[in-house]
Design an enzyme around this catalytic site. Structure first.
Site, short mmCIF file in Angstrom:
data_model
loop_
_atom_site.label_atom_id
_atom_site.label_comp_id
_atom_site.label_asym_id
_atom_site.label_seq_id
_atom_site.Cartn_x
_atom_site.Cartn_y
_atom_site.Cartn_z
N SER A 216 48.39 37.45 53.31
CA SER A 216 48.55 38.90 53.25
C SER A 216 48.25 39.54 54.62
O SER A 216 48.93 39.24 55.59
CB SER A 216 47.64 39.44 52.16
N ASP A 422 56.88 38.05 45.56
CA ASP A 422 56.01 39.09 46.13
C ASP A 422 56.87 40.22 46.67
O ASP A 422 57.93 39.99 47.25
CB ASP A 422 55.19 38.47 47.27
N CYS A 425 54.36 41.73 50.83
CA CYS A 425 54.58 41.00 52.09
C CYS A 425 55.63 39.93 51.75
O CYS A 425 55.31 38.75 51.62
CB CYS A 425 53.29 40.36 52.60
N HIS A 479 52.38 36.95 45.36
CA HIS A 479 51.64 37.10 46.61
C HIS A 479 50.63 35.97 46.82
O HIS A 479 50.39 35.55 47.93
CB HIS A 479 50.91 38.44 46.54
N MET A 480 50.03 35.52 45.72
CA MET A 480 48.98 34.50 45.82
C MET A 480 49.53 33.16 45.35
O MET A 480 49.36 32.77 44.20
CB MET A 480 47.77 34.94 45.01
#
Ligand SMILES: *[C@@H]1O[C@H](CO)[C@@H](O)[C@H](O)[C@H]1NC(C)=O
Ligand SMILES: *[C@@H]1O[C@H](CO)[C@@H](O)[C@H](O)[C@H]1NC(C)=O
Ligand SMILES: *[C@@H]1O[C@H](CO)[C@@H](O)[C@H](O)[C@H]1NC(C)=O
Length: 502
Positions: A216, A422, A425, A479-480
């Site tokens: 991130s 995501d 980002c 995202h993760m």
């Protein structure tokens, strides 16, 4: 976390208040670290015995280590024997005078005496790396305030790994006299000192391949931190010390270049770049018309030359026209394949973040890992204050990809991996950034097409590689990546550390 607060909007997502860090006075100007005393004349190797290995450390209290070449720095470290259960686990602080950076260190499950070393930071800016540790790639996953489970996909499968709460003011890291850090280059000074001190003290790791990884806002942090470590090596060598063997940077769902990321929000919501378009047609047409104006304004006031008033105005235009319509949809900005779970300001869309906070508030856990009494009783996943300070300093408005280009030219490899779902980002922005990136291999990189990479015969994502630069997406991840796709994420890491193509 985890997210990057490109737009001021996301400030609402931070779960903390300044009152929780009563020692940090926001109005005190950041101080540069007084000289660390680099210089052979001050260094008498005969006076310094590195600790070497960790076996002599205590589980009850910290061992404090100094180094004549870093007179302003100490390391306090203890055995903490938690979370993994199968490897040596250590926690502590690097003290930079009155600034204290908290770290967790887990030895490799494979061969700690030979395996590489990974540094990990989460983003924010202002979020604690405990989120990465207890939710994503660490040896255990916190499942409730009272429980955690062994994570077989932890990245310490074959690497020694650090999780660092940084900068000061984040997680268990703090400053005693009100210093604050509000830019990435300032934060990089503490991190570079941290890294040098670690390798000096724990000589068994000296010369070991070192990878700096983050997620991130880590897309901004990591290239700058790695550059600082790289440049610091010159001073270490002059002082007769062993340079840090910086091998690679690994960036997961990074926000590195705002100028390519912001316009890509259109692609993510209005084209089938990952999932089918999620926005209504009339909003998409309006966004489509705003994209060139947004790009042009960013280019003129933020990139070609930096004019803070013009740049902030350009950002505001882009936010209102391109980011805000997305937030109105209620989708999870970290994974557009689903709605946000809970109000984002409470859960960050992932209720487990609250369990992690409660776990880290437990007095027995704090005692075991050695959290200083200075730290607030209420753990904050993310510090609003730190986030706001970085935002006020326009830290996110920087073409950080230049650092990546410079590292590539010096033989430091770069892995840019992105969970395909995501939004904040996203992969489209990262892909564009890398295609635009100037370096010796650019022409070859641009000519490469994206091809599928697989894990156990199943398609895991797309990739493009030339020499030291690899881009990869991970299907079905937000995202993760290690949270959503633990097996693929570990496989990616293993192949990268082994220097293999995906
Ligand atoms: C902790 O979680 C594990 C795995 O889910 C479970 O087997 C165990 O019973 C739990 N322990 C407690 C105290 O809840
Ligand atoms: C740095 O790490 C690489 C990869 O493990 C290794 O090949 C190289 O010998 C190391 N360099 C030094 C100076 O130790
Ligand atoms: C910590 O959280 C509890 C419960 O939410 C609250 O009652 C307490 O005032 C908080 N303490 C501090 C120092 O913020």
């Amino acid at each position: 976390m985890v997210w990057c607060r490109l737009s001021g909007l996301l400030a609402v997502a931070a779960v903390t208040s300044a009152a929780q860090f009563p020692l940090v006075q926001p109005n005190v100007k950041a101080q540069n670290i007084p000289g660390s005393g680099f210089g052979a004349d001050q260094y008498d190797a005969g006076l310094f015995t590195p600790l070497g290995d960790f076996s002599t450390l205590s589980t009850d209290e910290f061992t404090t280590l100094g180094h004549p070449l870093f007179p302003n720095y100490n390391v306090r470290i203890k055995k903490s024997d938690f979370c993994d259960g199968t490897v040596g686990t250590y926690t502590g602080y690097i003290d930079v005078q009155a600034r204290h950076l908290f770290f967790y260190f887990f030895e490799s499950r494979n061969d700690p005496a030979k395996d590489d070393v990974i540094f990990w930071t989460n983003g924010g800016p202002g979020c604690s790396s405990s989120l990465g540790l207890f939710m994503e790639l660490g040896p255990c996953r916190v499942t409730s305030p009272d429980n955690s489970t062994f994570n077989p996909y932890s990245w310490n499968a074959n690497a020694n790994i650090f999780f660092v709460d940084q900068p000061i003011g984040v997680g268990f890291s703090y400053a005693e006299y009100g210093e604050t850090v509000s830019t990435t280059p300032e934060a990089a000074k503490d991190i570079a000192a941290f890294v040098a001190i670690f390798f000096e003290h724990f000589s068994q790791f000296k010369g070991r391949a070192f990878h700096m990884a983050g997620e991130s806002y880590g897309g901004r942090y990591i290239p700058v931190f790695a550059a600082e470590v790289y440049d610091q090596n010159t001073k270490l060598v002059e002082a007769g010390l062993t340079p840090v063997n910086l091998s690679s940077v690994m960036i997961g769902n990074g926000c590195t270049d705002f100028a390519t990321m912001v316009p890509s929000y259109y692609d993510m919501t209005c084209s089938p770049a990952s999932v089918a378009p999620i926005m209504d047609i009339s909003s998409c047409v309006r966004m489509k018309q705003a994209v060139p104006r947004c790009q042009e304004a960013l280019q003129k006031s933020c990139v070609d030359r930096f004019d803070s008033m013009g740049c902030e105005a350009a950002n505001l235009f882009c936010e209102v026209e391109i980011s805000e319509p997305f937030f109105d949809t209620g989708y999870n900005p970290y994974d557009i394949s689903k709605p946000c779970d809970g109000p984002i300001s409470d859960t960050l869309c992932y209720p487990v973040t609250k369990a992690i906070g409660a776990y880290l508030d437990r007095p027995d856990v704090r005692k075991q890992i050695g959290v200083d009494g200075f730290v607030s009783a209420n753990f904050s996943s993310c510090s609003n204050e730190v986030g706001a300070a970085f935002h006020a300093a326009d830290d996110e408005i920087f073409p950080t990809q230049f650092y990546i280009g410079a590292l590539l030219e010096r033989g430091v490899r770069a892995l840019i991996y992105v969970g395909a779902n995501d939004w904040i980002c996203n992969w489209v922005g990262n892909d564009r950034m890398l295609l635009d990136l100037e370096w010796t291999g650019q022409e070859a990189f641009v000519k490469e097409s994206l091809t599928e990479w697989t894990v156990d015969g199943a398609a895991a994502g797309l990739t493009r590689n030339v020499g030291p630069l690899t881009f990869a997406t991970i299907y079905g991840a937000g995202h993760m990546v290690p949270y959503d796709k633990p097996a693929e994420s570990l496989e990616l890491t293993k192949r990268w550390l082994a220097g293999k193509e995906l």
